[in-house]
Structures are given as C-alpha cells and as structure tokens.
Design a protein around this motif. Structure first.
Motif, PDB file in Angstrom:
ATOM      1  N   ARG A 162      -1.751   5.225  -0.813  1.00 14.87           N
ATOM      2  CA  ARG A 162      -1.002   6.654  -1.248  1.00 14.87           C
ATOM      3  C   ARG A 162      -0.646   6.535  -2.557  1.00 14.87           C
ATOM      4  NH1 ARG A 162       0.141  10.264   2.947  1.00 14.87           N
ATOM      5  NH2 ARG A 162      -0.163   9.243   5.166  1.00 14.87           N
ATOM      6  N   ILE A 163      -0.926   7.602  -3.342  1.00 14.19           N
ATOM      7  CA  ILE A 163      -0.224   8.062  -4.688  1.00 14.19           C
ATOM      8  C   ILE A 163       0.837   9.148  -4.569  1.00 14.19           C
ATOM      9  CG2 ILE A 163      -0.560   8.301  -6.880  1.00 14.19           C
ATOM     10  CD1 ILE A 163      -3.195   7.070  -6.855  1.00 14.19           C
ATOM     11  N   LEU A 164       2.179   8.605  -4.679  1.00  7.32           N
ATOM     12  CA  LEU A 164       3.117   9.715  -4.633  1.00  7.32           C
ATOM     13  C   LEU A 164       3.714  10.055  -5.880  1.00  7.32           C
ATOM     14  CD1 LEU A 164       5.007   8.964  -1.210  1.00  7.32           C
ATOM     15  CD2 LEU A 164       2.904  10.483  -1.729  1.00  7.32           C
ATOM     16  N   GLN A 165       4.281  11.138  -6.190  1.00  8.24           N
ATOM     17  CA  GLN A 165       5.014  11.456  -7.587  1.00  8.24           C
ATOM     18  C   GLN A 165       6.516  11.182  -7.032  1.00  8.24           C
ATOM     19  OE1 GLN A 165       4.077  14.639  -9.685  1.00  8.24           O
ATOM     20  NE2 GLN A 165       6.027  15.213 -10.274  1.00  8.24           N
ATOM     21  N   ILE A 166       7.086  10.283  -7.619  1.00  9.38           N
ATOM     22  CA  ILE A 166       8.580   9.662  -7.296  1.00  9.38           C
ATOM     23  C   ILE A 166       9.475   9.897  -8.597  1.00  9.38           C
ATOM     24  CG2 ILE A 166       9.790   7.580  -6.466  1.00  9.38           C
ATOM     25  CD1 ILE A 166       7.629   8.415  -4.428  1.00  9.38           C
ATOM     26  N   PRO A 167      10.754  10.260  -8.376  1.00  9.44           N
ATOM     27  CA  PRO A 167      11.503  10.333  -9.535  1.00  9.44           C
ATOM     28  C   PRO A 167      12.141   8.868  -9.880  1.00  9.44           C
ATOM     29  CG  PRO A 167      12.410  11.361  -7.616  1.00  9.44           C
ATOM     30  CD  PRO A 167      11.295  11.025  -7.135  1.00  9.44           C
ATOM     31  N   GLU A 168      12.443   8.678 -11.199  1.00  7.92           N
ATOM     32  CA  GLU A 168      12.820   7.452 -11.656  1.00  7.92           C
ATOM     33  C   GLU A 168      13.961   6.997 -10.915  1.00  7.92           C
ATOM     34  OE1 GLU A 168      12.482   6.255 -16.013  1.00  7.92           O
ATOM     35  OE2 GLU A 168      14.258   6.959 -15.750  1.00  7.92           O
ATOM     36  N   PRO A 169      15.038   7.895 -10.452  1.00  7.13           N
ATOM     37  CA  PRO A 169      16.268   7.163  -9.817  1.00  7.13           C
ATOM     38  C   PRO A 169      15.852   6.275  -8.184  1.00  7.13           C
ATOM     39  CG  PRO A 169      16.797   9.194 -10.647  1.00  7.13           C
ATOM     40  CD  PRO A 169      15.222   9.129 -10.707  1.00  7.13           C
ATOM     41  N   SER A 170      14.766   6.913  -7.876  1.00 10.10           N
ATOM     42  CA  SER A 170      14.191   6.374  -6.645  1.00 10.10           C
ATOM     43  C   SER A 170      13.671   4.909  -6.785  1.00 10.10           C
ATOM     44  CB  SER A 170      13.759   7.449  -5.712  1.00 10.10           C
ATOM     45  OG  SER A 170      14.243   8.487  -5.602  1.00 10.10           O
ATOM     46  N   LEU A 171      13.355   4.527  -7.684  1.00  9.32           N
ATOM     47  CA  LEU A 171      12.644   3.138  -7.975  1.00  9.32           C
ATOM     48  C   LEU A 171      13.417   2.286  -8.819  1.00  9.32           C
ATOM     49  CD1 LEU A 171       9.398   4.946  -9.421  1.00  9.32           C
ATOM     50  CD2 LEU A 171       9.737   3.971  -6.998  1.00  9.32           C
ATOM     51  N   ALA A 172      13.098   1.062  -8.581  1.00  6.67           N
ATOM     52  CA  ALA A 172      13.711  -0.022  -9.344  1.00  6.67           C
ATOM     53  C   ALA A 172      12.565  -1.348  -9.655  1.00  6.67           C
ATOM     54  CB  ALA A 172      14.657  -0.873  -8.517  1.00  6.67           C
ATOM     55  N   MET A 173      12.579  -2.023 -10.504  1.00  7.19           N
ATOM     56  CA  MET A 173      11.532  -3.045 -10.963  1.00  7.19           C
ATOM     57  C   MET A 173      11.708  -4.017  -9.727  1.00  7.19           C
ATOM     58  SD  MET A 173       9.812  -2.728 -13.485  1.00  7.19           S
ATOM     59  CE  MET A 173       9.409  -3.723 -14.932  1.00  7.19           C
ATOM     60  N   VAL A 174      10.479  -4.566  -9.324  1.00  2.00           N
ATOM     61  CA  VAL A 174      10.258  -5.509  -8.228  1.00  2.00           C
ATOM     62  C   VAL A 174      11.138  -6.896  -8.407  1.00  2.00           C
ATOM     63  CG1 VAL A 174       8.837  -7.099  -6.964  1.00  2.00           C
ATOM     64  CG2 VAL A 174       8.091  -4.906  -7.521  1.00  2.00           C
ATOM     65  N   ASP A 175      11.272  -7.308  -9.796  1.00  2.00           N
ATOM     66  CA  ASP A 175      12.129  -8.357 -10.038  1.00  2.00           C
ATOM     67  C   ASP A 175      13.613  -8.243  -9.738  1.00  2.00           C
ATOM     68  OD1 ASP A 175      10.044  -9.233 -12.624  1.00  2.00           O
ATOM     69  OD2 ASP A 175       9.763  -9.868 -10.450  1.00  2.00           O
ATOM     70  N   ALA A 176      14.106  -6.707 -10.410  1.00  2.00           N
ATOM     71  CA  ALA A 176      15.357  -6.574  -9.936  1.00  2.00           C
ATOM     72  C   ALA A 176      15.875  -6.472  -8.528  1.00  2.00           C
ATOM     73  CB  ALA A 176      15.916  -5.198 -10.850  1.00  2.00           C
ATOM     74  N   ALA A 177      14.863  -5.816  -8.093  1.00  2.00           N
ATOM     75  CA  ALA A 177      14.937  -5.526  -6.494  1.00  2.00           C
ATOM     76  C   ALA A 177      15.308  -6.855  -5.725  1.00  2.00           C
ATOM     77  CB  ALA A 177      13.962  -4.553  -5.920  1.00  2.00           C
ATOM     78  N   ALA A 178      14.391  -7.822  -6.077  1.00  2.00           N
ATOM     79  CA  ALA A 178      14.271  -9.134  -5.630  1.00  2.00           C
ATOM     80  C   ALA A 178      15.632  -9.903  -6.090  1.00  2.00           C
ATOM     81  CB  ALA A 178      13.036  -9.852  -5.866  1.00  2.00           C
ATOM     82  N   ALA A 179      16.264  -9.532  -6.721  1.00  2.00           N
ATOM     83  CA  ALA A 179      17.350 -10.135  -7.382  1.00  2.00           C
ATOM     84  C   ALA A 179      18.805  -9.569  -6.932  1.00  2.00           C
ATOM     85  CB  ALA A 179      17.878 -10.153  -8.880  1.00  2.00           C
ATOM     86  N   GLY A 180      18.412  -8.702  -5.874  1.00  2.00           N
ATOM     87  CA  GLY A 180      19.553  -7.877  -5.344  1.00  2.00           C
ATOM     88  C   GLY A 180      20.369  -6.850  -5.996  1.00  2.00           C
ATOM     89  N   VAL A 181      19.726  -6.360  -7.163  1.00  2.00           N
ATOM     90  CA  VAL A 181      20.464  -5.368  -7.860  1.00  2.00           C
ATOM     91  C   VAL A 181      20.305  -3.852  -7.231  1.00  2.00           C
ATOM     92  CG1 VAL A 181      20.350  -3.925 -10.184  1.00  2.00           C
ATOM     93  CG2 VAL A 181      19.915  -6.345  -9.926  1.00  2.00           C
ATOM     94  N   ASP A 182      21.556  -3.460  -6.781  1.00  2.00           N
ATOM     95  CA  ASP A 182      21.733  -2.170  -6.317  1.00  2.00           C
ATOM     96  C   ASP A 182      21.684  -1.000  -7.400  1.00  2.00           C
ATOM     97  OD1 ASP A 182      21.993  -0.246  -4.283  1.00  2.00           O
ATOM     98  OD2 ASP A 182      24.241  -0.973  -3.925  1.00  2.00           O
TER      99      ASP A 182
END
Length: 156
Positions: free
Chosen positions: A134-154
């Motif tokens: 699937r390709i969805l149109q997502i607003p920027e505040p609903s996403l995080a970089m994979v590396d930041a998410a893995a580091a536990g950044v909220d």
C-alpha cells in the motif's frame, strides 16, 4: 542564453536534493551531496554545454561547494517550507491508519518515502510505501525516522 538570475555573493536556497552525477570527487555516483533546504552563497556562474547556466554554490554548513542548475535554486529570502523526510527515507508510523474503518497500517509499521508533498494547506505530507504494497498519504507529524523510532524517541 539568458542572463543569470542569481549574482555572485547572493544567498540562495537549494529546492532539490543534489546527488553526485559523477563529477564530484571522492563521492560515489548517486550519493547525496546537499539536501534540499540548504542555504549557500553563489561563488561563480558558468555554463554547461553552452546552454545551461551552472552556479557554483558554497554551502558553509556542509563545507562543500557544488554546481547547481538555476531551477534548483531560489533566493534564500524567498518563502520556504522545510520537510523532515526525503525520497527513499525509511520511516515508521507513529499511529495506526484505517481506510473505511479497517486498520491498514499498524502503529510501528515501517515504510519508505515515495514522494514529498510540500505545498499543501495542511502542511507537509508524504506518499509512504508500506511493506504490504500500500501507498498512503501520511502527514509529517504521524511519521518518524526508523533510527529515531528504534532509539525510543517519542514524537507524540
């Protein structure tokens, strides 16, 4: 040939990512040299194949001088909407998304940025390709970089 739009010493902003086309020494072909949004100073104006203006722009923050085409630049003082992610960046959904009441992307699911939509009235959004195709149109505040998410950044 037209007159240069930008003059020596003018501050300009890059509106497209610049990758190595094979002319930048010490970097792989296709490697990102300067990200869109970077501000630099016009150092020189020349031509390529006698019909294209090429601006040599020094980007102080990146300690790099690169050649830029006129259509890749705007004045640094012109309006600019920054974006966090670029084409091919790996991102993670910070919330679940549903279509017709059915959850199609779970919070934490990883996707790849396919397109940046910067000039929307609701702010920056992205076409994100998720692993199920699937390709969805997502607003920027609903996403995080994979590396930041893995580091536990909220980011919420």
């Amino acid at each position: 040939m037209t007159q240069p739009q930008f003059e020596y010493g003018e501050s300009v902003r890059l509106i497209r990512n610049v990758r190595n086309d094979g002319t930048y020494p010490g970097k792989e072909v296709g490697e990102l040299l300067i990200r869109r949004g970077a501000v630099g100073c016009v150092y020189d104006v020349g031509t390529y194949l006698q019909d294209q203006l090429i601006y040599r722009v020094h980007f102080i923050d990146d300690a790099r001088t690169v050649g830029c085409r006129e259509e890749e630049l705007i004045l640094a003082s012109d309006p600019w909407v920054p974006n966090l992610f670029e084409f091919r960046d790996k991102v993670v959904a910070l919330r679940s998304f549903a279509i017709g009441g059915e959850v199609v992307v779970e919070r934490g699911q990883v996707g790849t940025i396919e397109k940046v939509l910067r000039d929307l009235p609701d702010g920056v959004q992205y076409h994100v390709h998720f692993s199920d195709g699937r390709i969805l149109q997502i607003p920027e505040p609903s996403l995080a970089m994979v590396d930041a998410a893995a580091a536990g950044v909220d980011h919420e």
